[in-house]
Design a protein around this motif. Structure first.
Motif, short mmCIF file in Angstrom:
data_model
loop_
_atom_site.label_atom_id
_atom_site.label_comp_id
_atom_site.label_asym_id
_atom_site.label_seq_id
_atom_site.Cartn_x
_atom_site.Cartn_y
_atom_site.Cartn_z
N ALA A 184 10.77 -28.39 22.05
CA ALA A 184 11.66 -28.08 23.18
C ALA A 184 11.11 -26.92 24.00
N ILE A 185 10.61 -25.88 23.32
CA ILE A 185 10.03 -24.75 24.05
C ILE A 185 8.81 -25.20 24.85
N GLY A 186 7.97 -26.02 24.23
CA GLY A 186 6.79 -26.50 24.94
C GLY A 186 7.15 -27.28 26.19
N LEU A 187 8.16 -28.17 26.10
CA LEU A 187 8.56 -28.95 27.26
C LEU A 187 9.14 -28.07 28.37
N LEU A 188 9.93 -27.07 27.99
CA LEU A 188 10.50 -26.17 28.99
C LEU A 188 9.41 -25.37 29.69
#
Length: 568
Positions: A184-188
């Motif tokens: 999720a952090i990577g996508l954000l």
């Protein structure tokens, strides 16, 4: 046939149409950001996610009715969520955190309402900019750290960094939860690097929707902590718990939340008002925040304040009036009806990821570097406040910020700055002898007092002036009089007046006369009210140049020359 509206009314309606459209679009854009933030910040405060949604509905309408900023993005905020967490720790047995949050919001609202009634909006000056930035940066780091266990599927917990580290060393990590959180952090982060501002704004909401769909329709989130079944999202209207012991226990935390909420909200609103060329009313801001928190207390919410990220977004989205907040509340109400069931399937690591990316996006070390280069004492205060948030408590950090800000003010004004001045050749301008090539006359010591004379600095006046007299005697020659340029002096309190009397006596012992030039009207009015100039036979000059030249012709001005009130 009678027309439905006059031409003037039609014109006004046509003029309002673009404003309404702009506010509607701004309301929709901010609601998209507010939905995930409301859920995340409620969870950060240790409250059920729906509490964040409740706090983003009716409180916005209350602020819109009484506030003054058209772009203050009101609602749950990360810094207050951290303070709420600490404030609600140690509640009495049988009192839920939801009930405690309602009491806290009610107390915050009542304290702000009382402060507004007493016109105490000047309380915002208790926290200097270094203290405020140090607090915000410390809270940002602590918020991000507090979400790492949720992000990684760990049971670690703690309200300070040492407590969190000790707890983390005793707990394990759930690999699947960590995979969800890191992804999720990577996508954000990728959405922020994509170059599309619209995508970056929509990314948190799109990510939450996708995560809910995957969790509900596939086994991908089996074993990952989820938000869980939510109660009905109908507004739970009612009074907060009326318990004297509970209200007294939460009162200190409420005072800190109220101070921080008002100071941070006013700082955001004022910076945007300056950018937009608008006038902000601090008293109205205090009333609006008071009403918003009181409404939150009776509608199932939590303490609210202005958010920098949402306020910037309202500004950039073209908000023209506080109607944009009404539209935000409307879209939030729609979201409450639509998202009730899907929210139960939302993985908590994804929600934690949105918090981490959101709060760390505003963190920068540049503020520390800049303040250290500009004023090291203020840099030390900023670092101390940040460290207190991380290592001690939010309350201690605020106390250090307030006390440190006052201490720096007293330290700066403890000794009045008195410059020895001379005439810039060929002009009537007088400047500091240490900074300019100037001409000085031996018989007159020209000095400029660069502070108001008040109790914090008055005791040092005579010593500083005598030191400048000795400098003049060594560099130029034997003086006969001391001429004080008083233009920078805006106020003289009783301590300052006593210091001037002591200075007059000290100069008399040195065989020197005391004279004033360019005394401001309000200051002169006070001196005349007690007959001070006449009593001590102090000469008064309209301009400093007149005072310097008067000795050349043996002239002394008459006080009658300056009898017009406020002339100087």
């Amino acid at each position: 046939m009678k027309p439905l509206a006059s031409p003037g009314a039609v014109g006004r309606l046509q003029a309002l149409a673009p404003t309404w459209r702009a506010d509607l679009v701004a309301g929709l854009v901010v609601a998209v950001l507010l939905i995930p933030q409301s859920l995340a910040y409620a969870m950060l405060a240790g409250l059920p996610p729906q509490v964040g949604l409740y706090a983003s509905l009716l409180p916005l309408l209350a602020y819109a009715a009484l506030g003054s900023s058209p772009v203050l993005g009101l609602g749950p905020v990360a810094v207050l969520a951290l303070m709420i967490t600490q404030g609600l720790s140690g509640l009495p047995a049988g009192v839920s955190v939801e009930a405690g949050a309602l009491v806290l919001a009610a107390e915050v609202g009542l304290l702000l309402a009382l402060a507004a009634l007493l016109r105490l909006d000047a309380l915002s000056s208790l926290l200097s900019v270094p203290a405020l930035r140090g607090f915000e940066n410390g809270a940002t780091l602590m918020i991000a750290a507090s979400q790492l266990p949720v992000l990684l599927g760990s049971a670690a917990a703690g309200s300070t960094l040492p407590m969190l580290v000790r707890s983390a060393l005793q707990q394990g990590v759930t690999p699947l939860s960590a995979a969800w959180g890191v992804t999720a952090i990577g996508l954000l982060l990728l959405s922020r690097r994509a170059g599309s501002r619209l995508l970056a704004r929509l990314a948190p909401l799109l990510l939450l929707v996708a995560a809910m769909a995957l969790s509900a329709l596939t086994p991908a989130a089996d074993g990952v902590a989820q938000v869980g079944a939510l109660p009905s999202l109908a507004l739970p209207l009612g009074l907060p718990l009326l318990s004297t012991a509970l209200w007294l226990q939460l009162l200190p935390s409420a005072a800190l939340v109220a101070l921080m909420g008002f100071v941070s909200s006013l700082a955001v609103a004022e910076s945007l008002a300056q950018r937009r060329g608008e006038k902000l009313l601090p008293a109205a801001e205090m009333r609006g925040l008071a009403a918003a928190n009181l409404v939150a207390a009776v509608s199932g919410g939590m303490p609210v304040a202005g958010s920098f990220s949402r306020s910037i977004l309202l500004h950039e989205a073209g908000s023209q009036s506080r109607w944009s907040l009404v539209f935000v509340a409307g879209f939030m109400g729609l979201a409450m009806l639509v998202l009730a069931e899907p929210l139960a399937h939302l993985p908590k690591p994804v929600l934690a990821a949105t918090i981490v990316v959101a709060v760390l996006g505003g963190f920068t070390l540049r503020h520390y570097r800049d303040v250290w280069r500009y004023a090291r004492a203020e840099g030390l205060l900023m670092i101390a406040v940040t460290a207190a948030v991380l290592l001690w408590s939010v309350g201690a950090a605020l106390a250090i910020g307030v006390v440190g800000s006052i201490a720096l003010l007293i330290q700066r004004t403890a000794q009045p700055h008195v410059a020895r001045i001379g005439r810039v050749p060929g002009t009537h301008h007088y400047r500091n002898v240490e900074r300019y090539r100037v001409e000085c006359r031996p018989e007159v010591v020209g000095l400029r007092i660069d502070e108001s004379l008040v109790f914090t600095n008055a005791r040092g006046l005579a010593d500083v002036v005598l030191a400048r007299v000795h400098e003049h005697r060594s560099a130029v020659g034997e003086p006969q009089r001391v001429l004080l340029l008083m233009a920078p002096v805006n106020h003289i309190d009783l301590s300052g007046l006593t210091a001037l009397q002591e200075l007059h006596a000290a100069l008399q012992r040195e065989g020197l006369r005391l004279e004033f030039s360019e005394v401001k009207g309000p200051v002169l009015d006070r001196l005349r009210a007690v007959g001070w100039l006449e009593r001590y036979d102090v000469s008064l000059y309209l301009s400093h140049h007149d005072g310097v030249q008067a000795g050349e012709h043996g002239l002394r001005p008459s006080l009658a020359d300056h009898d017009a009130p406020g002339q100087l």
